[in-house]
Design a protein around this motif. Structure first.
Motif, short mmCIF file in Angstrom:
data_model
loop_
_atom_site.label_atom_id
_atom_site.label_comp_id
_atom_site.label_asym_id
_atom_site.label_seq_id
_atom_site.Cartn_x
_atom_site.Cartn_y
_atom_site.Cartn_z
N HIS A 37 4.58 25.45 -27.04
CA HIS A 37 3.12 25.40 -27.96
C HIS A 37 3.24 23.89 -28.83
CE1 HIS A 37 4.29 29.64 -26.47
NE2 HIS A 37 2.84 29.33 -26.62
N GLU B 60 -5.62 26.52 -30.57
CA GLU B 60 -5.91 27.10 -29.64
C GLU B 60 -6.78 28.39 -29.24
OE1 GLU B 60 -1.25 28.32 -32.53
OE2 GLU B 60 -3.36 29.91 -32.47
N TYR C 167 -6.31 34.61 -26.62
CA TYR C 167 -5.38 35.81 -27.53
C TYR C 167 -5.05 37.25 -26.41
CZ TYR C 167 -5.69 32.13 -31.36
OH TYR C 167 -5.20 30.90 -31.61
N PRO D 254 -0.65 32.95 -28.64
CA PRO D 254 -2.05 31.63 -27.95
C PRO D 254 -1.94 31.63 -25.92
CG PRO D 254 -1.37 30.26 -28.88
CD PRO D 254 -0.07 31.64 -29.12
N VAL E 148 -2.51 26.42 -25.57
CA VAL E 148 -2.52 25.42 -26.48
C VAL E 148 -3.03 24.48 -26.22
CG1 VAL E 148 -0.85 24.63 -27.88
CG2 VAL E 148 -0.17 26.56 -27.75
N ARG F 95 -7.07 26.40 -37.29
CA ARG F 95 -6.17 27.51 -36.23
C ARG F 95 -5.52 28.34 -37.18
NH1 ARG F 95 -0.95 26.54 -35.02
NH2 ARG F 95 0.23 24.82 -35.74
#
Length: 455
Positions: free
Chosen positions: A71, A91, A94, A100, A103, A115
């Motif tokens: 990430h 992102e 979900y 997320p 990315v 975000r």
């Protein structure tokens, strides 16, 4: 903005590599509020592998670890200071309601801030100079003491089910208000909130409990449905009238007790016990022949329910045991008519190590009856008598007896259930009359008990 010299030095290293570096997150919030920042979160337009190279080639070299490189996050240690550095990112997706699915790294700090959860957390300071980047009015919300989502609150909460809990936690920690649209969006996010792991919920509750006034968060949780989702046993206390000396329903009483414990800076187990000490009242409430509500044995029901909550939310075992013990023992009403033996039995039941916390919980409970401080002399008569009993070196446990299991076995008492019964009876004898705690007297009593038990 006053920027720490280490941050300036790191920023200079990044600038030499033609890369940006910004201070983000809670550290910025703290700096803008004139508070000392405890953790440094940094953001950069450098890719994660570039960040690692920058630190490895820095003079002096920094240590760097790919803690969340998927990430875009690495953890660096530079001049003894640990910090997280994340590549600017956006992102998407979900599915699990927490992390997320996608990315995407970006070159813009403004896109990165878009975000984030709340406007007060979506401010950056460009390093080394400290110029503010505040595209969503976070500084204004800080001044107005408001928690507001970045953009559409329903969308922000749909992305991450922990965000509603973070919102109410920040309200408690910072003594801020939730912006109406942000609060109104929480009920619609409960299905997503339910996906969050128990450990993360526990972390938020611990932070709420550690705040100066936990009820700020718990009231918001009750209003929004979060309380019924995560602490249904406590939510069930709303509207449960008590009458008598109580001015408040069970939920209000519990929140007042928790706030008192927080205001007095009592330890975490006392604060949690204050919150949960009466959750057994709704299921034990009965109306007697005089039209008065009774709650017989509610402390036993509360202990059982508190343990279920603590285990469900994955609290540590030692903390769980301490909270449950305090809840079980909170219902004592000292009067001068207590005998010395009753005082000694109180010490045994509560445990010498738990006396102070038991007094603290009892004080919080007394305060919450009518929102009136019981005063510095509350429980002093009991405390004096407890101290007197302790100074007399009375026996409060089997280890304090003048004889032990080995002594009794040597007298022909076989190991097992009978031995345990005799030892406990000897302790009861000494609690009634400490003068009998001599080897000679106890061996005589033990022999009589053996004869009685083997008949």
């Amino acid at each position: 903005m006053k920027i720490h010299p280490v941050l300036k030095e790191i920023a200079a290293v990044f600038k030499a590599c033609d890369k940006e570096l910004c201070l983000v997150g809670g550290a910025v919030r703290d700096v803008l509020r004139g508070k000392k920042a405890h953790d440094w979160d940094l953001a950069t337009n450098a890719a994660p592998n570039e960040v690692m190279d920058i630190f490895r080639n820095a003079q002096p070299k920094g240590k760097v670890f790919p803690t969340g490189i998927k990430h875009g996050t690495v953890t660096a240690v530079f001049r003894g200071t640990t910090m997280e550095i994340t590549t600017y990112r956006t992102e998407a997706g979900y599915v699990d309601g927490r992390r997320p699915d996608q990315v995407h790294f970006t070159s813009s700090i403004e896109e990165d801030l878009s975000r984030r959860d709340f406007t007060i957390n979506a401010i950056a300071l460009r390093l080394p100079g400290g110029e503010k980047v505040d595209p969503f009015g976070g500084e204004a919300d800080l001044k107005k003491r408001i928690i507001r989502c970045v953009g559409d609150p329903a969308a922000r909460f749909a992305e991450d089910g922990l965000r509603p809990m973070r919102a109410v936690r920040f309200a408690a920690q910072l003594a801020f208000e939730l912006e109406p649209a942000t609060l109104a969006a929480i009920p619609g996010s409960l299905e997503t909130c339910a996906k969050v792991s128990a450990e993360r919920v526990k972390d938020e509750i611990e932070k709420i409990i550690a705040s100066d006034k936990p009820s700020r968060a718990f009231v918001l949780m009750e209003q929004s449905g979060l309380l019924r989702l995560f602490l249904p046993e406590l939510a069930a206390c709303k509207g449960v009238d008590q009458k008598g000396n109580h001015r408040f329903d069970v939920l209000e009483h519990s929140l007042l007790a928790c706030d008192y414990a927080a205001a007095k800076n009592y330890p975490p187990d006392v604060r949690i016990a204050a919150l949960l000490h009466d959750i057994g009242k709704p299921i034990t409430r009965n109306l007697d022949e005089n039209g008065i509500w009774t709650f017989y044995q509610h402390e036993a029901a509360s202990e059982k329910m508190a343990r279920a909550i603590m285990e469900r939310l994955r609290f540590p075992n030692l903390l769980t045991d301490s909270v449950c013990h305090l809840v079980r023992e909170h219902m004592f009403h000292y009067t001068d008519e207590w005998s010395d033996a009753a005082v000694r039995r109180f010490i045994v039941r509560v445990g010498e190590a738990n006396l102070v916390k038991t007094y603290q919980l009892r004080s919080a409970d007394a305060y919450a009856t009518a929102a009136s401080d019981p005063g510095p002399n509350f429980l002093l008569p009991l405390m004096y008598r407890v101290e007197k009993a302790q100074s007399e070196k009375s026996a409060f446990a089997l280890k304090d007896l003048a004889v032990n299991g080995t002594d009794l076995i040597a007298r022909g008492i076989k190991p097992g259930k009978t031995l345990g019964i005799i030892l406990n009876e000897l302790l009861e004898t000494v609690l009634d009359d400490p003068a009998q705690n001599t080897r000679e007297d106890l061996l005589v009593i033990a022999e009589k008990l053996r004869e009685k038990l083997t008949v």
